[in-house]
Design a protein around this motif. Structure first.
Motif, PDB file in Angstrom:
ATOM      1  N   ALA A  55       0.885  -1.089   0.003  1.00 38.41           N
ATOM      2  CA  ALA A  55      -0.102  -0.038   0.053  1.00 38.41           C
ATOM      3  C   ALA A  55       1.071   1.319   0.088  1.00 38.41           C
ATOM      4  N   LEU A  56       2.181   1.150   0.557  1.00 40.13           N
ATOM      5  CA  LEU A  56       2.781   2.578   0.772  1.00 40.13           C
ATOM      6  C   LEU A  56       3.427   2.591  -0.765  1.00 40.13           C
ATOM      7  N   LEU A  57       4.079   1.458  -1.293  1.00 37.96           N
ATOM      8  CA  LEU A  57       4.592   1.785  -2.534  1.00 37.96           C
ATOM      9  C   LEU A  57       3.480   2.126  -3.642  1.00 37.96           C
ATOM     10  N   GLY A  58       2.492   1.943  -3.454  1.00 31.99           N
ATOM     11  CA  GLY A  58       1.493   2.208  -4.399  1.00 31.99           C
ATOM     12  C   GLY A  58       0.773   3.298  -3.919  1.00 31.99           C
ATOM     13  N   ALA A  59       1.268   4.290  -3.159  1.00 36.40           N
ATOM     14  CA  ALA A  59       0.423   5.603  -2.707  1.00 36.40           C
ATOM     15  C   ALA A  59       0.675   6.718  -3.516  1.00 36.40           C
ATOM     16  N   GLY A  60       1.293   6.329  -4.623  1.00 40.19           N
ATOM     17  CA  GLY A  60       1.733   7.744  -5.517  1.00 40.19           C
ATOM     18  C   GLY A  60       2.806   8.733  -5.115  1.00 40.19           C
ATOM     19  N   LEU A  61       3.976   7.680  -4.467  1.00 43.17           N
ATOM     20  CA  LEU A  61       4.944   8.506  -3.986  1.00 43.17           C
ATOM     21  C   LEU A  61       6.222   8.924  -4.983  1.00 43.17           C
ATOM     22  N   ASP A  62       6.974  10.162  -4.581  1.00 43.62           N
ATOM     23  CA  ASP A  62       7.775  10.293  -5.470  1.00 43.62           C
ATOM     24  C   ASP A  62       9.275   9.945  -4.984  1.00 43.62           C
ATOM     25  N   GLY A  63       9.258   9.747  -3.709  1.00 42.03           N
ATOM     26  CA  GLY A  63      10.353   9.146  -3.004  1.00 42.03           C
ATOM     27  C   GLY A  63      10.174   8.412  -1.849  1.00 42.03           C
ATOM     28  N   LEU A  64      11.191   7.490  -1.273  1.00 40.20           N
ATOM     29  CA  LEU A  64      10.949   6.818  -0.213  1.00 40.20           C
ATOM     30  C   LEU A  64      12.278   6.791   0.809  1.00 40.20           C
ATOM     31  N   VAL A  65      11.939   6.974   2.016  1.00 42.66           N
ATOM     32  CA  VAL A  65      12.946   7.088   3.145  1.00 42.66           C
ATOM     33  C   VAL A  65      12.550   5.465   3.918  1.00 42.66           C
ATOM     34  N   ILE A  66      13.883   4.962   4.031  1.00 47.10           N
ATOM     35  CA  ILE A  66      13.937   3.622   4.785  1.00 47.10           C
ATOM     36  C   ILE A  66      14.581   3.980   5.922  1.00 47.10           C
ATOM     37  N   ALA A  67      13.876   3.770   7.321  1.00 47.54           N
ATOM     38  CA  ALA A  67      14.421   3.939   8.549  1.00 47.54           C
ATOM     39  C   ALA A  67      13.959   2.716   9.337  1.00 47.54           C
ATOM     40  N   ALA A  68      13.809   2.032   8.877  1.00 41.69           N
ATOM     41  CA  ALA A  68      13.496   0.190   9.490  1.00 41.69           C
ATOM     42  C   ALA A  68      14.913  -0.205   9.750  1.00 41.69           C
ATOM     43  N   PRO A  69      14.512  -1.353  10.658  1.00 41.88           N
ATOM     44  CA  PRO A  69      15.912  -2.197  11.237  1.00 41.88           C
ATOM     45  C   PRO A  69      16.760  -2.814   9.950  1.00 41.88           C
ATOM     46  N   THR A  70      18.161  -2.485  10.317  1.00 48.73           N
ATOM     47  CA  THR A  70      19.041  -2.946   9.346  1.00 48.73           C
ATOM     48  C   THR A  70      18.729  -4.328   8.544  1.00 48.73           C
ATOM     49  N   GLY A  71      18.348  -5.213   9.241  1.00 49.07           N
ATOM     50  CA  GLY A  71      17.961  -6.576   8.602  1.00 49.07           C
ATOM     51  C   GLY A  71      17.071  -6.414   7.306  1.00 49.07           C
ATOM     52  N   SER A  72      16.144  -5.437   7.298  1.00 52.31           N
ATOM     53  CA  SER A  72      15.201  -5.325   6.447  1.00 52.31           C
ATOM     54  C   SER A  72      15.681  -4.226   5.130  1.00 52.31           C
ATOM     55  N   HIS A  73      16.924  -3.704   5.220  1.00 53.28           N
ATOM     56  CA  HIS A  73      17.309  -2.665   4.534  1.00 53.28           C
ATOM     57  C   HIS A  73      17.290  -3.233   3.044  1.00 53.28           C
ATOM     58  N   ALA A  74      18.084  -4.127   2.959  1.00 51.87           N
ATOM     59  CA  ALA A  74      18.424  -5.027   1.530  1.00 51.87           C
ATOM     60  C   ALA A  74      16.946  -5.124   0.722  1.00 51.87           C
ATOM     61  N   GLU A  75      16.007  -5.657   1.286  1.00 52.38           N
ATOM     62  CA  GLU A  75      14.852  -6.122   0.363  1.00 52.38           C
ATOM     63  C   GLU A  75      13.884  -5.015   0.244  1.00 52.38           C
ATOM     64  N   LEU A  76      13.948  -3.985   1.261  1.00 47.12           N
ATOM     65  CA  LEU A  76      13.457  -2.741   0.989  1.00 47.12           C
ATOM     66  C   LEU A  76      13.923  -1.755  -0.104  1.00 47.12           C
ATOM     67  N   ILE A  77      15.077  -1.733  -0.146  1.00 45.00           N
ATOM     68  CA  ILE A  77      15.913  -0.996  -1.345  1.00 45.00           C
ATOM     69  C   ILE A  77      15.268  -1.717  -2.599  1.00 45.00           C
ATOM     70  N   LEU A  78      15.566  -3.059  -2.564  1.00 43.96           N
ATOM     71  CA  LEU A  78      15.222  -3.704  -3.990  1.00 43.96           C
ATOM     72  C   LEU A  78      13.760  -3.559  -4.141  1.00 43.96           C
ATOM     73  N   ALA A  79      12.685  -3.551  -3.221  1.00 45.25           N
ATOM     74  CA  ALA A  79      11.277  -3.150  -3.551  1.00 45.25           C
ATOM     75  C   ALA A  79      11.079  -1.912  -4.135  1.00 45.25           C
ATOM     76  N   ALA A  80      11.740  -0.898  -3.484  1.00 48.60           N
ATOM     77  CA  ALA A  80      11.812   0.629  -3.763  1.00 48.60           C
ATOM     78  C   ALA A  80      12.236   0.706  -5.240  1.00 48.60           C
ATOM     79  N   HIS A  81      13.480  -0.003  -5.676  1.00 44.64           N
ATOM     80  CA  HIS A  81      13.899  -0.020  -6.939  1.00 44.64           C
ATOM     81  C   HIS A  81      13.075  -0.516  -7.799  1.00 44.64           C
ATOM     82  N   ARG A  82      12.181  -1.753  -7.782  1.00 48.35           N
ATOM     83  CA  ARG A  82      11.175  -2.186  -8.278  1.00 48.35           C
ATOM     84  C   ARG A  82      10.357  -1.165  -8.727  1.00 48.35           C
ATOM     85  N   ALA A  83       9.811  -0.372  -7.721  1.00 45.23           N
ATOM     86  CA  ALA A  83       8.716   0.452  -7.903  1.00 45.23           C
ATOM     87  C   ALA A  83       9.158   1.943  -8.636  1.00 45.23           C
ATOM     88  N   GLY A  84      10.554   2.040  -8.867  1.00 42.71           N
ATOM     89  CA  GLY A  84      10.899   3.092  -9.470  1.00 42.71           C
ATOM     90  C   GLY A  84      11.200   4.189  -8.671  1.00 42.71           C
TER      91      GLY A  84
END
Length: 341
Positions: A55-84
């Motif tokens: 829902a977040l990635l589909g909310a019409g965003l222009d950019g994303l800030v990741i402040a989640a725990p370190t263990g989730s960084h890699a997959e969140l970066i890749l998810a944001a990348h896929r969403a452009g």
């Protein structure tokens, strides 16, 4: 612009407040697995909530800030990348070099920017030190002395998953040594000790550490770190050259006392990193909005984060093995972050 934010813990809530005050940001959409935390922060900053990552990635965003725990960084970066989505992520890209390389390989041919959060690059003192080195005003550099000292240790539950003092704490010094000098670190020789709480040793970590670095032009750097600096939060960098010396962090709030009785410092020490680097965090996220708008390249790339992590891993290995350890060369050129813009 609409900015999404994942993670509403201490640093996430701080980033949300900072983003809300930036003129370029018109809306903030927050997500956290702890829905109550996300709602509390959203209410505080006038933001929206998204119930899931999708829902977040589909909310019409222009950019994303990741402040989640370190263990989730890699997959969140890749998810944001896929969403452009242009992405800002707190350090590190991932917990290990191998996982970092996996992420950077996936992003290698992408034009979607990634900015990693090393906020000292945006501090006025560190920027002045970099400019002094670049201009030649200090002559040729021979020694750098970096210091990171926390006033009190973190919660015991934090340490086992922190990656150790070199990856968690000294990595900021490794990044800033590279950035200020424009040079690569080629070798690390590190040691550490425990004289404080037993939970550091139980996690095979240390509460105080020193690393000696050799740069590719034979400049030497020492980086000290401790979790027990009762005088207050202390972060400094001394840059010593053949023609002069410049110190970043030597302010009225530096927790230093003169053995000769000089009346210094005059101010109260900073209680922690968020107070010390408040202006730098604001400048860092302001830069990210310019990255989102396409007005500038990332000021701290994934490759920069990899280079600092490589030094931290070498220092960790050096302490364990009791010998100097070579730092592997960067896998790819980092066009902006460490080079002179």
């Amino acid at each position: 612009m609409r900015i999404g934010l994942i993670g509403t813990g201490r640093i996430g809530a701080f980033h949300a407040s900072t983003l809300a005050a930036l003129p370029a940001v018109t809306a903030i959409v927050l997500h956290d697995p702890d829905a109550r935390s996300a709602r509390t922060v959203a209410d505080n900053v006038g933001g929206e909530c998204a119930g899931s990552l999708g829902a977040l990635l589909g909310a019409g965003l222009d950019g994303l800030v990741i402040a989640a725990p370190t263990g989730s960084h890699a997959e969140l970066i890749l998810a944001a990348h896929r969403a452009g989505l242009p992405t800002f992520c707190e350090k590190p890209v991932a917990s290990t070099l191998e996982e970092t390389d996996r992420v950077l390989s996936a992003l290698q041919d992408s034009d979607v920017p990634l900015q990693i959060g090393f906020q000292r690059r945006f501090d006025a003192g560190y920027r002045a030190a970099r400019e002094a080195v670049a201009s030649g005003r200090l002559g040729w550099t021979h020694t750098l002395r970096a210091c990171t000292a926390d006033p009190a240790p973190p919660h015991p539950g934090y340490i086992p998953g922190s990656g150790g003092i070199f990856r968690d704490c000294s990595v900021h010094d490794y990044d800033i040594v590279r950035w200020v000098t424009g040079r690569e670190i080629t070798e690390a020789y590190a040691t550490g000790a425990n004289r404080g709480d037993a939970f550091f040793a139980a996690a095979r970590d240390v509460d105080t550490a020193v690393s000696v670095l050799t740069l590719d032009d034979d400049t030497l750097a020492t980086c000290t770190a401790t979790r027990y600096n009762g005088a207050g939060y202390d972060v400094r960098l001394e840059v010593c050259g053949s023609e002069g010396t410049l110190v970043a962090g030597l302010t009225e709030q530096a927790p230093l006392a003169s053995a000769e009785g000089t009346a210094y410092p005059a101010g109260s020490p900073y209680p922690g990193f968020m107070e010390r680097f408040q202006d730098a965090y604001r400048a860092e996220l302001t830069a990210f909005t310019a990255v989102v708008a396409g007005l500038r390249p990332s000021p701290c790339t994934g490759e920069d984060a990899r280079a600092a992590l490589a030094v931290a891993e070498a220092a960790t290995r050096s302490r364990a093995e009791g010998r100097p350890v070579r730092v592997p060369a960067p896998t790819r050129a980092h066009a902006y972050g460490n080079g002179r813009p």
